[in-house]
Design a protein around this motif. Structure first.
Motif, mmCIF file in Angstrom:
data_model
loop_
_atom_site.group_PDB
_atom_site.id
_atom_site.type_symbol
_atom_site.label_atom_id
_atom_site.label_comp_id
_atom_site.label_asym_id
_atom_site.label_seq_id
_atom_site.Cartn_x
_atom_site.Cartn_y
_atom_site.Cartn_z
ATOM 1 N N LYS A 144 0.883 -1.186 0.054
ATOM 2 C CA LYS A 144 0.032 -0.058 -0.006
ATOM 3 C C LYS A 144 0.866 1.341 0.217
ATOM 4 C CE LYS A 144 -0.979 0.795 4.894
ATOM 5 N NZ LYS A 144 -1.995 0.823 5.991
ATOM 6 N N TYR A 145 2.189 1.094 0.363
ATOM 7 C CA TYR A 145 3.022 2.352 0.246
ATOM 8 C C TYR A 145 3.835 2.427 -0.796
ATOM 9 C CZ TYR A 145 1.577 2.786 5.254
ATOM 10 O OH TYR A 145 0.915 2.762 6.288
ATOM 11 N N HIS A 146 3.726 1.340 -1.777
ATOM 12 C CA HIS A 146 4.629 1.319 -3.224
ATOM 13 C C HIS A 146 3.975 2.453 -3.921
ATOM 14 C CE1 HIS A 146 6.604 -2.700 -2.853
ATOM 15 N NE2 HIS A 146 6.432 -2.227 -1.815
ATOM 16 N N ARG A 147 4.777 3.212 -4.912
ATOM 17 C CA ARG A 147 4.309 3.966 -5.757
ATOM 18 C C ARG A 147 3.573 3.478 -6.875
ATOM 19 N NH1 ARG A 147 9.057 8.590 -7.128
ATOM 20 N NH2 ARG A 147 9.172 9.289 -4.894
ATOM 21 N N LYS A 148 2.419 4.297 -7.039
ATOM 22 C CA LYS A 148 1.658 3.716 -8.312
ATOM 23 C C LYS A 148 1.998 3.958 -9.592
ATOM 24 C CE LYS A 148 -2.300 4.561 -5.627
ATOM 25 N NZ LYS A 148 -3.507 5.508 -5.091
ATOM 26 N N ILE A 149 2.110 2.916 -10.423
ATOM 27 C CA ILE A 149 2.615 2.992 -11.860
ATOM 28 C C ILE A 149 1.820 4.019 -12.473
ATOM 29 C CG2 ILE A 149 3.572 1.769 -13.996
ATOM 30 C CD1 ILE A 149 3.717 -0.586 -12.240
ATOM 31 N N ILE A 150 2.498 5.083 -13.284
ATOM 32 C CA ILE A 150 1.542 5.879 -14.185
ATOM 33 C C ILE A 150 1.777 5.707 -15.713
ATOM 34 C CG2 ILE A 150 1.772 7.819 -12.554
ATOM 35 C CD1 ILE A 150 3.936 9.153 -14.164
ATOM 36 N N SER A 151 0.712 5.879 -16.258
ATOM 37 C CA SER A 151 0.879 5.427 -17.807
ATOM 38 C C SER A 151 1.650 6.405 -18.609
ATOM 39 C CB SER A 151 -0.581 5.556 -18.284
ATOM 40 O OG SER A 151 -1.121 6.895 -18.408
ATOM 41 N N GLN A 152 1.920 6.201 -19.970
ATOM 42 C CA GLN A 152 2.850 7.087 -20.650
ATOM 43 C C GLN A 152 2.099 8.308 -20.998
ATOM 44 O OE1 GLN A 152 5.994 6.400 -21.708
ATOM 45 N NE2 GLN A 152 6.296 8.265 -22.705
ATOM 46 N N GLU A 153 0.842 8.134 -21.381
ATOM 47 C CA GLU A 153 -0.088 9.305 -21.393
ATOM 48 C C GLU A 153 0.056 10.348 -20.146
ATOM 49 O OE1 GLU A 153 -4.739 10.354 -21.705
ATOM 50 O OE2 GLU A 153 -4.136 8.389 -22.759
ATOM 51 N N GLU A 154 0.014 9.944 -19.101
ATOM 52 C CA GLU A 154 0.169 10.650 -17.971
ATOM 53 C C GLU A 154 1.424 11.153 -17.683
ATOM 54 O OE1 GLU A 154 -0.888 10.336 -13.271
ATOM 55 O OE2 GLU A 154 -1.146 8.627 -14.214
ATOM 56 N N MET A 155 2.631 10.626 -17.961
ATOM 57 C CA MET A 155 3.956 11.322 -18.022
ATOM 58 C C MET A 155 3.993 12.339 -18.929
ATOM 59 S SD MET A 155 6.667 8.093 -17.658
ATOM 60 C CE MET A 155 5.887 6.524 -18.012
ATOM 61 N N GLU A 156 3.451 12.311 -20.092
ATOM 62 C CA GLU A 156 3.565 13.260 -21.102
ATOM 63 C C GLU A 156 2.819 14.493 -20.739
ATOM 64 O OE1 GLU A 156 2.257 11.355 -24.820
ATOM 65 O OE2 GLU A 156 3.887 10.063 -24.887
#
Length: 91
Positions: free
Chosen positions: A71-83
């Motif tokens: 529950k404390y790990h970072r959530k993986i973000i999508s390529q679209e969100e990174m852009e």
């Protein structure tokens, strides 16, 4: 006239009454006997042998990332969100 008004104001000011009452930090023989006894351990608690004293470890070396619960790990973000973030938000 102003001086008499100032004196009248000072006479009408109420003394400060604290709203919070803290217990006395001074232990008297009667006060020490009135407190409930603490649970006695056979030996004082000792830190594990591999632990360092507080303030002796390097800053930020507390827990390894892999040891954290999920529950404390970072959530993986999508390529679209990174852009979206790199562009500075809405364009």
């Amino acid at each position: 006239m102003a001086a008499s008004a100032g004196r009248a104001l000072l006479m009408n000011v109420k003394p400060h009454v604290p709203l919070i009452k803290f217990p006395s930090r001074v232990l008297s023989p009667a006060g020490a006997a009135a407190t409930p006894p603490l649970a006695h351990a056979s030996s004082p608690a000792r830190p594990p042998a591999d632990s360092k004293p507080i303030g002796q470890g390097t800053r930020g070396s507390g827990i390894d990332y892999n040891d954290l619960p999920p529950k404390y790990h970072r959530k993986i973000i999508s390529q679209e969100e990174m852009e979206y973030i790199e562009k500075g938000g809405q364009v």
